[in-house]
Every structure is written in structure tokens, then in C-alpha cells.
Design a protein around this motif. Structure first.
Motif, short mmCIF file in Angstrom:
data_model
loop_
_atom_site.label_atom_id
_atom_site.label_comp_id
_atom_site.label_asym_id
_atom_site.label_seq_id
_atom_site.Cartn_x
_atom_site.Cartn_y
_atom_site.Cartn_z
N LYS A 1 11.87 3.24 7.40
CA LYS A 1 12.40 4.59 7.52
C LYS A 1 12.20 5.19 8.91
O LYS A 1 11.79 6.35 9.04
N THR A 2 12.50 4.41 9.92
CA THR A 2 12.27 4.90 11.29
C THR A 2 13.21 6.04 11.65
O THR A 2 12.82 6.94 12.40
N ARG A 3 14.43 6.01 11.14
CA ARG A 3 15.36 7.11 11.41
C ARG A 3 14.83 8.41 10.82
O ARG A 3 14.78 9.44 11.48
N ARG B 1 7.04 4.47 0.31
CA ARG B 1 6.16 3.85 -0.69
C ARG B 1 6.30 4.56 -2.04
O ARG B 1 6.32 3.92 -3.09
N ALA B 2 6.39 5.89 -2.01
CA ALA B 2 6.50 6.66 -3.26
C ALA B 2 7.77 6.30 -4.01
O ALA B 2 7.75 6.08 -5.23
N MET B 3 8.90 6.21 -3.30
CA MET B 3 10.17 5.89 -3.96
C MET B 3 10.17 4.47 -4.50
O MET B 3 10.66 4.20 -5.60
N GLY C 1 19.17 -0.88 -4.09
CA GLY C 1 18.36 -0.33 -3.03
C GLY C 1 17.32 0.61 -3.59
O GLY C 1 17.61 1.48 -4.40
N SER C 2 16.07 0.46 -3.15
CA SER C 2 15.00 1.28 -3.74
C SER C 2 14.77 2.58 -3.00
O SER C 2 13.84 3.30 -3.32
N ASP C 3 15.61 2.90 -2.04
CA ASP C 3 15.54 4.22 -1.41
C ASP C 3 16.57 5.16 -2.02
O ASP C 3 16.97 6.14 -1.41
N ILE C 4 17.01 4.85 -3.24
CA ILE C 4 17.95 5.69 -3.99
C ILE C 4 17.16 6.27 -5.16
O ILE C 4 17.08 5.67 -6.23
N PRO C 5 16.55 7.44 -5.00
CA PRO C 5 15.61 7.93 -6.02
C PRO C 5 16.24 8.25 -7.36
O PRO C 5 15.52 8.34 -8.36
N ASP D 1 21.20 7.74 -0.69
CA ASP D 1 19.88 7.29 -0.26
C ASP D 1 19.20 8.40 0.54
O ASP D 1 19.81 9.40 0.91
N VAL D 2 17.91 8.24 0.77
CA VAL D 2 17.14 9.22 1.54
C VAL D 2 16.91 8.62 2.92
O VAL D 2 16.05 7.76 3.10
N ASP D 3 17.71 9.07 3.89
CA ASP D 3 17.70 8.41 5.19
C ASP D 3 17.65 9.38 6.36
O ASP D 3 17.49 8.95 7.50
N ASP D 4 17.82 10.68 6.10
CA ASP D 4 17.79 11.66 7.18
C ASP D 4 17.21 12.96 6.64
O ASP D 4 16.84 13.05 5.46
#
Length: 208
Positions: free
Chosen positions: A11-13, A28-30, A95-99, A174-177
Motif C-alpha cells: 500500500k505504498t500509494r 493487515r487488518a483487511m 483481491g483482499s484489499d476489497i473490504p 479497493d482501498v488504494d487512495d
């Protein structure tokens, strides 16, 4: 498909906006929350495909799921490798960044593969949060020439499936920004998820 949740490696962005510590914590939480939600369902078997490969032996991965390395190559190569190597039967990759992924989404994805060759969960940015294959009568090579990390990923992948039956699920984000992060934080239990536990999970339906 999960990256090891190491500071500055995930999640560098988002990290440029909320700080690397917070971005890593939320990743990590997601991831942990999604594994708990999907990994306990007896209707399918859940695998965590991790990077780097050396992280597959890391003791801190959530218990109760299979863990394997993703291998090398771009995203398409790594996802195709999962389709090639999973045990017989339909396979979904998410994708696991899709809560907002729920068990019903996975169940609907497997149901869709009963009558279709492939299934996608479209994402708001032009990509997809889920891709699946029935893998009968053959495993389809579906990622040639795909422009990743942009608005054409789904369109390019669908171009490789001409003549095949394709289903679509609901659209998720996703959670990206910062904007998606703020929306996620406003959701019920978002603070709990962030304090408890991103990546991709491959699932194989039992009995298929």
C-alpha cells in the motif's frame, strides 16, 4: 494473493497519503478480516497465495488456510499459475484489499461457473476484484497482453475470452487512495477492522 504486510512494501500509494505505518496496519487488518470471513466457510477450500515466496513459511499468516508462494512474473503470470496448479475444479481468485467482499459473492461466483467458462467481479477503476475459471474442459490462458494497474485491465482480459461464456458479479472498490480510505473508515466496524487487519485469495469449491 497477499503480500507480506511489511512496512514500505504494501500500500505504498496509500502510504504517501496516510503514512506507511497506517497503510501497513490497514492492509493487515483487511487481509486478516477477509481470511476469517472466507476461510471458515466449509463450502470451499481457501488458499493464501503470498509474495515473496519466502513469506509462505511465515508463522504469522492466519491459521486454517493453505499458504503457497505466488512465484515470479507479472500479475497475470502469477494468477495463471494458480489456475494451473490448484486441484481439479473451479477456482476463484480475489483481491483482499476489497473490504466489502462477502461470502455470498464467493458463492455467487462458484454458481456462475456452473454455466459459464469464466466469471469477473468488476472494480470501480476498470480492473476486477475477482476472476474465476471453471477449468473444464481446459484451463484458459486469459492474461496475455493485459495492461495492469490501469482502466483497461478488465477490457483486455475479456478480449482473450472471445467466444467463451463470461459472467459478471457486482462492482466493488479497493482501498488504494485517500478517498477510498475515508469511505472505508466511515463503514460500520471499519475502526475494528483497521485495528485487527491486503493480497489475493484463491478458493476451490469442494465437491465440484
Amino acid at each position: 494473493m497477499a503480500k507480506a504486510p511489511m512496512l514500505g512494501r504494501v500500500k505504498t500509494r496509500l502510504g504517501r497519503e496516510v503514512g506507511l505505518v497506517e497503510a501497513t496496519r490497514c492492509y493487515r487488518a483487511m487481509l486478516w478480516a477477509l481470511v476469517r470471513r472466507l476461510g471458515s466457510d466449509p463450502r470451499w477450500q481457501t488458499w493464501l497465495a503470498v509474495a515473496p515466496d519466502s513469506a509462505a513459511a511465515h508463522a504469522a499468516w492466519p491459521p486454517g488456510v493453505g499458504v503457497l508462494g505466488q512465484g515470479g512474473g507479472d500479475l497475470g503470470c502469477r494468477m495463471q499459475r494458480l489456475f494451473d496448479r490448484m486441484p481439479p475444479g473451479p477456482v476463484l481468485i480475489v483481491g483482499s484489499d476489497i473490504p466489502d467482499i462477502a461470502r455470498r459473492d464467493i458463492a455467487e461466483g462458484f454458481r456462475a461457473l456452473g454455466a459459464n467458462d469464466a466469471v469477473f467481479g468488476p472494480a470501480c477503476d476498470g480492473g476486477y476484484w475477482l476472476v474465476g475459471q471453471r477449468r473444464r474442459p481446459r484451463i484458459v490462458r486469459m492474461f496475455e497482453g493485459v495492461r495492469w494497474s490501469g482502466p483497461h485491465a478488465l477490457e483486455d482480459t475479456l478480449a482473450n475470452l472471445e467466444g467463451l461464456r463470461v459472467a459478471r458479479l457486482r462492482m466493488l472498490e479497493d482501498v488504494d487512495d485517500m478517498e477510498s480510505y475515508r469511505r472505508w473508515r466511515r463503514q460500520p466496524l471499519a475502526r475494528f477492522r483497521c485495528s485487527s487487519s491486503r493480497g489475493m485469495i484463491s478458493t476451490k469449491l469442494h465437491g465440484m
